[in-house]
Design a protein around this motif. Structure first.
Motif, PDB file in Angstrom:
ATOM      1  N   VAL A  59      -0.002   7.939  -1.299  1.00  0.00           N
ATOM      2  CA  VAL A  59      -0.358   6.825  -2.200  1.00  0.00           C
ATOM      3  C   VAL A  59      -1.481   5.981  -1.609  1.00  0.00           C
ATOM      4  O   VAL A  59      -2.280   5.398  -2.356  1.00  0.00           O
ATOM      5  N   ALA A  60      -1.566   5.896  -0.281  1.00  0.00           N
ATOM      6  CA  ALA A  60      -2.683   5.157   0.328  1.00  0.00           C
ATOM      7  C   ALA A  60      -4.005   5.860   0.035  1.00  0.00           C
ATOM      8  O   ALA A  60      -5.009   5.211  -0.313  1.00  0.00           O
ATOM      9  N   LEU A  61      -4.018   7.188   0.167  1.00  0.00           N
ATOM     10  CA  LEU A  61      -5.231   7.938  -0.147  1.00  0.00           C
ATOM     11  C   LEU A  61      -5.555   7.876  -1.635  1.00  0.00           C
ATOM     12  O   LEU A  61      -6.727   7.847  -2.028  1.00  0.00           O
ATOM     13  N   ASP A  62      -4.514   7.835  -2.472  1.00  0.00           N
ATOM     14  CA  ASP A  62      -4.731   7.691  -3.906  1.00  0.00           C
ATOM     15  C   ASP A  62      -5.386   6.352  -4.212  1.00  0.00           C
ATOM     16  O   ASP A  62      -6.315   6.266  -5.031  1.00  0.00           O
ATOM     17  N   ASP A  63      -4.913   5.293  -3.555  1.00  0.00           N
ATOM     18  CA  ASP A  63      -5.525   3.973  -3.743  1.00  0.00           C
ATOM     19  C   ASP A  63      -6.964   3.965  -3.254  1.00  0.00           C
ATOM     20  O   ASP A  63      -7.844   3.350  -3.882  1.00  0.00           O
ATOM     21  N   LEU A  64      -7.215   4.627  -2.139  1.00  0.00           N
ATOM     22  CA  LEU A  64      -8.571   4.658  -1.581  1.00  0.00           C
ATOM     23  C   LEU A  64      -9.525   5.350  -2.552  1.00  0.00           C
ATOM     24  O   LEU A  64     -10.619   4.849  -2.830  1.00  0.00           O
ATOM     25  N   THR A  65      -9.098   6.477  -3.098  1.00  0.00           N
ATOM     26  CA  THR A  65      -9.938   7.202  -4.050  1.00  0.00           C
ATOM     27  C   THR A  65     -10.117   6.396  -5.334  1.00  0.00           C
ATOM     28  O   THR A  65     -11.223   6.297  -5.872  1.00  0.00           O
ATOM     29  N   LEU A  77       0.832  -1.202   0.000  1.00  0.00           N
ATOM     30  CA  LEU A  77       0.000   0.000   0.000  1.00  0.00           C
ATOM     31  C   LEU A  77       0.870   1.256   0.000  1.00  0.00           C
ATOM     32  O   LEU A  77       0.577   2.227  -0.718  1.00  0.00           O
ATOM     33  N   ALA A  78       1.944   1.248   0.784  1.00  0.00           N
ATOM     34  CA  ALA A  78       2.835   2.400   0.890  1.00  0.00           C
ATOM     35  C   ALA A  78       3.765   2.533  -0.312  1.00  0.00           C
ATOM     36  O   ALA A  78       4.493   3.525  -0.420  1.00  0.00           O
ATOM     37  N   LYS A  79       3.770   1.514  -1.205  1.00  0.00           N
ATOM     38  CA  LYS A  79       4.646   1.508  -2.389  1.00  0.00           C
ATOM     39  C   LYS A  79       6.110   1.716  -1.988  1.00  0.00           C
ATOM     40  O   LYS A  79       6.840   2.491  -2.613  1.00  0.00           O
ATOM     41  N   LEU A  80       6.543   0.991  -0.954  1.00  0.00           N
ATOM     42  CA  LEU A  80       7.892   1.177  -0.442  1.00  0.00           C
ATOM     43  C   LEU A  80       8.966   0.740  -1.436  1.00  0.00           C
ATOM     44  O   LEU A  80      10.127   1.154  -1.325  1.00  0.00           O
ATOM     45  N   ASP A  81       8.587  -0.090  -2.397  1.00  0.00           N
ATOM     46  CA  ASP A  81       9.571  -0.510  -3.403  1.00  0.00           C
ATOM     47  C   ASP A  81       9.839   0.578  -4.438  1.00  0.00           C
ATOM     48  O   ASP A  81      10.831   0.533  -5.166  1.00  0.00           O
ATOM     49  N   VAL A  82       8.953   1.572  -4.494  1.00  0.00           N
ATOM     50  CA  VAL A  82       9.156   2.701  -5.402  1.00  0.00           C
ATOM     51  C   VAL A  82       9.769   3.835  -4.568  1.00  0.00           C
ATOM     52  O   VAL A  82       9.075   4.694  -4.045  1.00  0.00           O
ATOM     53  N   PHE A  83      11.080   3.819  -4.485  1.00  0.00           N
ATOM     54  CA  PHE A  83      11.800   4.707  -3.563  1.00  0.00           C
ATOM     55  C   PHE A  83      12.377   5.941  -4.252  1.00  0.00           C
ATOM     56  O   PHE A  83      13.213   6.646  -3.682  1.00  0.00           O
ATOM     57  N   ASP A  84      11.904   6.217  -5.446  1.00  0.00           N
ATOM     58  CA  ASP A  84      12.579   7.212  -6.279  1.00  0.00           C
ATOM     59  C   ASP A  84      12.556   8.623  -5.702  1.00  0.00           C
ATOM     60  O   ASP A  84      13.526   9.367  -5.840  1.00  0.00           O
ATOM     61  N   TYR A  85      11.462   9.029  -5.085  1.00  0.00           N
ATOM     62  CA  TYR A  85      11.442  10.341  -4.442  1.00  0.00           C
ATOM     63  C   TYR A  85      12.405  10.395  -3.253  1.00  0.00           C
ATOM     64  O   TYR A  85      12.986  11.442  -2.960  1.00  0.00           O
ATOM     65  N   TYR A  86      12.594   9.283  -2.572  1.00  0.00           N
ATOM     66  CA  TYR A  86      13.423   9.257  -1.380  1.00  0.00           C
ATOM     67  C   TYR A  86      14.902   9.490  -1.693  1.00  0.00           C
ATOM     68  O   TYR A  86      15.690   9.816  -0.797  1.00  0.00           O
ATOM     69  N   THR A 102      -8.909  -3.674   3.879  1.00  0.00           N
ATOM     70  CA  THR A 102     -10.227  -3.049   3.798  1.00  0.00           C
ATOM     71  C   THR A 102     -10.085  -1.530   3.682  1.00  0.00           C
ATOM     72  O   THR A 102      -9.016  -0.963   3.940  1.00  0.00           O
ATOM     73  N   GLU A 103     -11.169  -0.879   3.299  1.00  0.00           N
ATOM     74  CA  GLU A 103     -11.159   0.587   3.215  1.00  0.00           C
ATOM     75  C   GLU A 103     -10.821   1.206   4.572  1.00  0.00           C
ATOM     76  O   GLU A 103     -10.069   2.189   4.651  1.00  0.00           O
ATOM     77  N   ARG A 104     -11.350   0.642   5.625  1.00  0.00           N
ATOM     78  CA  ARG A 104     -11.072   1.187   6.959  1.00  0.00           C
ATOM     79  C   ARG A 104      -9.600   1.051   7.298  1.00  0.00           C
ATOM     80  O   ARG A 104      -9.001   1.980   7.869  1.00  0.00           O
ATOM     81  N   GLU A 105      -8.994  -0.073   6.960  1.00  0.00           N
ATOM     82  CA  GLU A 105      -7.571  -0.270   7.243  1.00  0.00           C
ATOM     83  C   GLU A 105      -6.708   0.701   6.439  1.00  0.00           C
ATOM     84  O   GLU A 105      -5.731   1.261   6.956  1.00  0.00           O
ATOM     85  N   VAL A 106      -7.078   0.927   5.206  1.00  0.00           N
ATOM     86  CA  VAL A 106      -6.314   1.855   4.366  1.00  0.00           C
ATOM     87  C   VAL A 106      -6.446   3.280   4.884  1.00  0.00           C
ATOM     88  O   VAL A 106      -5.451   4.016   4.970  1.00  0.00           O
ATOM     89  N   ALA A 107      -7.643   3.678   5.238  1.00  0.00           N
ATOM     90  CA  ALA A 107      -7.843   5.026   5.767  1.00  0.00           C
ATOM     91  C   ALA A 107      -7.093   5.223   7.080  1.00  0.00           C
ATOM     92  O   ALA A 107      -6.480   6.278   7.318  1.00  0.00           O
ATOM     93  N   GLY A 108      -7.107   4.203   7.942  1.00  0.00           N
ATOM     94  CA  GLY A 108      -6.380   4.293   9.202  1.00  0.00           C
ATOM     95  C   GLY A 108      -4.881   4.390   8.987  1.00  0.00           C
ATOM     96  O   GLY A 108      -4.180   5.162   9.667  1.00  0.00           O
ATOM     97  N   PHE A 109      -4.373   3.607   8.032  1.00  0.00           N
ATOM     98  CA  PHE A 109      -2.947   3.663   7.713  1.00  0.00           C
ATOM     99  C   PHE A 109      -2.561   5.046   7.201  1.00  0.00           C
ATOM    100  O   PHE A 109      -1.543   5.611   7.608  1.00  0.00           O
ATOM    101  N   ALA A 110      -3.368   5.606   6.309  1.00  0.00           N
ATOM    102  CA  ALA A 110      -3.076   6.928   5.749  1.00  0.00           C
ATOM    103  C   ALA A 110      -3.049   7.994   6.834  1.00  0.00           C
ATOM    104  O   ALA A 110      -2.172   8.866   6.851  1.00  0.00           O
TER     105      ALA A 110
END
Length: 317
Positions: free
Chosen positions: A69-75, A20-29, A106-114
């Motif tokens: 990215v979590a909020l992007d996935d949720l939307t 969900l966090a897309k941690l493998d896409v580290f390019d901005y970091y 779940t949507e709730r888990e994603v929203a809580g993570f974000a």
């Protein structure tokens, strides 16, 4: 199509959150080592004293972008675009990269993570500002705006749904270089601005290939990316122009004296790779391979930008 129709297989929650966090896409970091090298070039030596501040800013960056990215996935899940782009008849991407579509969160888990990630990111950026040698009011306000705007990319006011997606992707990269650099030095030289501009173009030049692949899904929910708004030919020209602009920035900085004379040949491999990327996407018709090439090219570009700063440190010594 319901979420149940595309469930793949259960997996550990921790892995789903990492996806969900897309941690493998580290390019901005990669902005953090780039800033460290640029600061060292400005000081004429490796400056390890800035590491605590850069570490706090970098970890905050990870958290803020994880929330984004979590909020992007949720939307994307709620409006149906992710389900369309990751449908069974579009197997080019693994659905597990979208935990909501795959049914592993779940949507709730994603929203809580974000929410948790955003709170952690805000706290860490506050710590970074407190540790910084320079914190003028304008810079503190700019970082606060960056935090708020990042969370509005596809949630809240949904910037990417109002025609600002491409600009946002590039501007985020610019800000993630200039903000921490200014926290250390109080400003930015023309060469550092050049490096920031090039760094921001990296994520944009794999993002526009993603948008090209996602045209139907984006059109279906009214998300106005350039790829969704214009003809295939115009989109190819647009992406070609962005690729050319990358070289133009390098050349302009060198001619204007912002960058050393060897900056053009140093960055030439990036120009060659961009041409190959465009050819792969629009002449061979393999958009997803061109997108994957974009990650590699951005990483090569960042390594070369860091090398430029290291060479400047060596010259100063």
């Amino acid at each position: 199509m319901t979420a149940d129709a595309v469930v793949l297989r259960p997996e550990p929650k921790l892995r789903s959150y990492a996806r969900l966090a897309k941690l493998d896409v580290f390019d901005y970091y990669l902005s953090v080592p780039l800033v460290l090298a640029a600061v060292s070039a400005q000081a004429g030596r490796l400056d390890l004293g800035v590491l605590p501040m850069l570490l706090a800013f970098g970890l905050g960056e990870v958290c803020v972008l994880a929330a984004l990215v979590a909020l992007d996935d949720l939307t994307g899940y709620r409006d149906g675009s992710d389900i369309a782009n990751y449908a069974p008849d579009a197997p080019l991407r693994r659905k597990l990269r979208k935990p909501l579509v795959a049914g592993t969160l779940t949507e709730r888990e994603v929203a809580g993570f974000a929410t948790a990630a955003a709170a952690a990111g805000g706290l860490l950026w506050t710590v970074a500002v407190a540790l910084a040698p320079h914190r003028p009011v304008w810079l503190v306000v700019a970082i606060a705006v960056l935090f708020v705007i990042s969370l509005q990319y596809s949630y809240g006011i949904k910037l990417s749904y109002h025609g600002f997606q491409e600009l946002f992707i590039a501007a985020l990269g610019w800000a993630l270089v200039l903000a921490p650099y200014a926290l250390v030095t109080g400003g930015a030289s023309a060469f550092v601005v050049t490096q920031a501009l090039l760094f921001g173009l990296g994520p944009l030049l794999f993002g526009v290939y993603s948008n090209t692949n996602d045209i139907e899904g984006d059109r279906g929910i009214g998300r106005p990316t350039v790829a969704a708004l214009v003809s295939p030919t115009a989109n190819a020209v647009f992406i070609g122009a962005l690729s050319a602009a990358e070289f133009a920035i390098v050349l302009t900085a060198t001619v204007a004296g912002f960058a050393p004379w060897w900056f053009v040949p140093l960055m030439l491999p990036v120009t060659v790779l961009r041409a190959a990327q465009w050819y792969t996407g629009f002449r061979r018709g393999d958009i997803m391979r061109a997108r994957r090439m974009g990650f590699t090219i951005h990483r090569v570009s960042t390594v070369l930008l860091i090398a430029a700063s290291v060479l400047l440190v060596g010259t100063a010594a």
